[in-house]
Design a protein around this motif. Sequence first.
Motif, mmCIF file in Angstrom:
data_model
loop_
_atom_site.group_PDB
_atom_site.id
_atom_site.type_symbol
_atom_site.label_atom_id
_atom_site.label_comp_id
_atom_site.label_asym_id
_atom_site.label_seq_id
_atom_site.Cartn_x
_atom_site.Cartn_y
_atom_site.Cartn_z
ATOM 1 N N ARG A 1 0.851 -1.196 0.000
ATOM 2 C CA ARG A 1 0.000 0.000 0.000
ATOM 3 C C ARG A 1 0.881 1.240 0.000
ATOM 4 O O ARG A 1 0.736 2.137 0.788
ATOM 5 C CB ARG A 1 -0.907 -0.010 1.225
ATOM 6 N N GLY B 1 -13.035 -8.989 5.020
ATOM 7 C CA GLY B 1 -12.572 -8.664 3.667
ATOM 8 C C GLY B 1 -11.196 -9.201 3.333
ATOM 9 O O GLY B 1 -10.495 -8.631 2.480
ATOM 10 N N ALA B 2 -10.771 -10.284 3.962
ATOM 11 C CA ALA B 2 -9.483 -10.891 3.600
ATOM 12 C C ALA B 2 -9.514 -11.244 2.109
ATOM 13 O O ALA B 2 -10.597 -11.466 1.557
ATOM 14 C CB ALA B 2 -9.244 -12.138 4.433
ATOM 15 N N PRO B 3 -8.339 -11.278 1.466
ATOM 16 C CA PRO B 3 -8.307 -11.405 0.015
ATOM 17 C C PRO B 3 -9.156 -12.535 -0.557
ATOM 18 O O PRO B 3 -9.681 -12.422 -1.645
ATOM 19 C CB PRO B 3 -6.834 -11.650 -0.272
ATOM 20 N N SER B 4 -9.262 -13.631 0.138
ATOM 21 C CA SER B 4 -10.122 -14.713 -0.332
ATOM 22 C C SER B 4 -10.415 -15.605 0.866
ATOM 23 O O SER B 4 -9.795 -15.462 1.920
ATOM 24 C CB SER B 4 -9.419 -15.531 -1.429
ATOM 25 N N GLN C 1 -13.079 -1.503 -9.263
ATOM 26 C CA GLN C 1 -12.679 -0.979 -7.950
ATOM 27 C C GLN C 1 -13.115 -1.926 -6.836
ATOM 28 O O GLN C 1 -12.408 -2.114 -5.853
ATOM 29 C CB GLN C 1 -13.295 0.407 -7.741
ATOM 30 N N GLY D 1 -10.908 -3.834 -3.911
ATOM 31 C CA GLY D 1 -11.057 -3.651 -2.477
ATOM 32 C C GLY D 1 -11.398 -4.936 -1.748
ATOM 33 O O GLY D 1 -10.792 -5.280 -0.752
ATOM 34 N N ALA D 2 -12.353 -5.682 -2.296
ATOM 35 C CA ALA D 2 -12.897 -6.796 -1.530
ATOM 36 C C ALA D 2 -12.096 -8.076 -1.681
ATOM 37 O O ALA D 2 -12.080 -8.907 -0.810
ATOM 38 C CB ALA D 2 -14.330 -7.056 -1.960
ATOM 39 N N SER D 3 -11.442 -8.238 -2.784
ATOM 40 C CA SER D 3 -10.818 -9.521 -3.031
ATOM 41 C C SER D 3 -9.549 -9.300 -3.838
ATOM 42 O O SER D 3 -9.557 -9.329 -5.048
ATOM 43 C CB SER D 3 -11.808 -10.393 -3.803
ATOM 44 N N PHE E 1 -7.178 -1.725 -12.615
ATOM 45 C CA PHE E 1 -6.734 -2.742 -11.651
ATOM 46 C C PHE E 1 -6.815 -4.180 -12.174
ATOM 47 O O PHE E 1 -6.019 -5.024 -11.811
ATOM 48 C CB PHE E 1 -7.557 -2.641 -10.371
#
Lengths: 300, 451
Positions: free
Chosen positions: A106, A228-231, B97, B101-103, B148
């Motif tokens: 980030r 909201g973890a990546p997956s 977007q 953010g979510a995945s 993205f």
Amino acid sequence: MRLTPSQLMHSSFSDLDEAPAETIALLVAQIIYEASPASLRTFTSLLLDRTLRLVRQGARDEILDEALAVSSGISGDLGQALLRRSRETFGAWALLDQMLAEAGRRSDRAAVPSILLGSRGRGQAILEFLVGREQPVPRSRIREELKLAEAQLSHLLRDLEEADLIVRFRPERGGREVLVALGPVGRELAAKEMLPVWIERLAALLQRVAAGDLPDHVAMARELAEAGAPSRLAAERLATGLTQAAAAVVERDATGAVPSEIPIERRRKQIQYIEQLEAKDPHYEYTRSLAQPPRTQWAS
Amino acid sequence: MLPTEVLQSRLLERLYALDHEIPDQSFVLIWTYFDKIGLGHTENEVRRLFKHPRNLPAYRPTEPWPGSHEAFLADLAALAGTQYDLLALRWLITLDQRLNGASADRFPDLFWPGLDDNGYKIRKRNNYISSYSVEARQGHSLAAYTPFHKAVPVEPVKGISIDSRAQDNWGETHRAQGNWGETHLHRRLLAERRRLQMMLWPLQTVLDYPALDALRLPEPPKCVRLDQVRNEPALRTEVLQALETAAAKKVTMLILPELAIPSQTEAEIRRVLASHGKNRHPILTLFGCCHSPSGAGGRDVNEAVLLGPDGAVLHRHRKLTNFNDGITVGEDVLTGDVLTVLESPLGNLTPLICLDLINSPLSEIIRLSHANLLAVPSLSPETLAHRNAAKSFQVSNQASTFVCNRWLTRPGSPEEEEKLTSFYQLAKKDGYRSHLPRPKDADFLLFSLSG
């Protein structure tokens, strides 16, 4: 830099709390090959504390350097050696590495800070004004709220727009007033001002683990996925990492600090116990042959 | 092709049938819709209303997700023609977007059906150079609207498959075949964002290939096998000098030309890098190997090798096209059938070899892929076509292209020098810089992101 056998034996890493990441990087190989199991746990506790501090307060460069140091311990031959030696410690380090990399990723764009900091930080002020507003803001309102001169505002908005931090446009259904909203880079940057929710949640869970309070594995995975973890798979792996971290760190004292030294007598007893285990079972996890057998050094 | 109205109603139908909590499927459907009809009138409308693609706002109904999906569909159903497309495009921006953010991490083996019923996987663009550049968001391609993510075909296109090699996926060892490089390598590349430098070293040494002697015969062969170099010691000296300079300047990636490295010099490069260990520069080294036997049917291969900081082979790219134009001397090699995209924190790195960049069926496949950091060792008598291709990928993929080129002989006149340039073309308006192989010029062309 090398640690003395006494340091490796007595688990005293307290002077490394604020050490630069380069020092940690230099020590990683020695710790993996030579430190006693208890020292390995103490060192992991130290890494955990450093990671939590950096992720919450560290500058990007510090975070990236720490990620380099930790990742060296879980990659290649070193990683294999650590995995053979302690699966829990490997899992804990992998978790810390992921956390640091995510925080480091980030990173802002190199051009953006200078734009934001230019004109005495007024670019930053405009961006902050726009953050969290769902609707575009009329240009005149920014001028009034931030008390900016017309010429200065034009100049600032142009710079911000060129960097895609904001967008300017007229309403679709007519109207003369120019509207201003966050642009794609601005939105991204605004999101980066705070860590994503799942990293915050992970840090909180890690803090609990460090304090000896290990939540249920399934509950942790669910909590991280919902945050909201990546997956889902990533959430599962993070929960596994937390469970492994719980086994890979030392017990804290009443104040929450890592004990600086384990009594020598207790250490001797531990060594004797491990030797007995090895005598009984040649495949005992902590005493499989490593590149540099640590036991001879503990006894010195 | 079906009329746009039919495609619009088909898209609507398919969107209604989806599980709205998963944005991936909607993204793929809308992506393939625009890929089919092109941006055409929609982009005209964007320019008319918003002047520049970057000003086009995402579509945000007031309902929270996933209710907003239904609100979007209700709004879309009421529209037709260009207004329909404009709303769909704005929703695609929203989805891009939201996916971000979510995945954040999408695994290479998950795919979804597109509007053409083919499978598509969603891959992150990871385009750090483009995101750095303030001029990057030009129009004429969906890349301007979805910075993205990209939907990439799963099935081979014209016999070439697009292979996505992910960064480390949460330590998933059982998926190791889908990854490339170790965790530490990716962390080093991530840290290189602070000082990304690419070095193109076209080699001043004129390579004396024994195979070229045959060209002086009354009936010269149409194809040659460039597997050895007589003056290998001189070549090796320059290559080692390149490695030393790259280490001293802390270069992220060193690129050498095509067909320039015989096997013994390759072994020497690997030995030197191994002596560097894992923490020195260059982090990546890419070079074109001399022709070597493939082991299959006795034919040669033309390969580019990507080495890690310690000399470990990270990837071998087999040239996808055979160079044989009937005018200059050609090659007869066994070609590859995989376009590999190595996803990294700096961009989606794709090693290509010379003609791969400018071959027209292959250009279409590169356009469909999520490649955006093209590293190209080249051996060509001129590079104008390479530059035109780089410009086209600059628009379609917002790609940055680095071409390290040389030719078989040293140029004799300034006109010839001009043709032989190595160059880089960044994903920004004025991001072109070239290097002329004049003896007076520097030995290399260096790109530095920090200026």
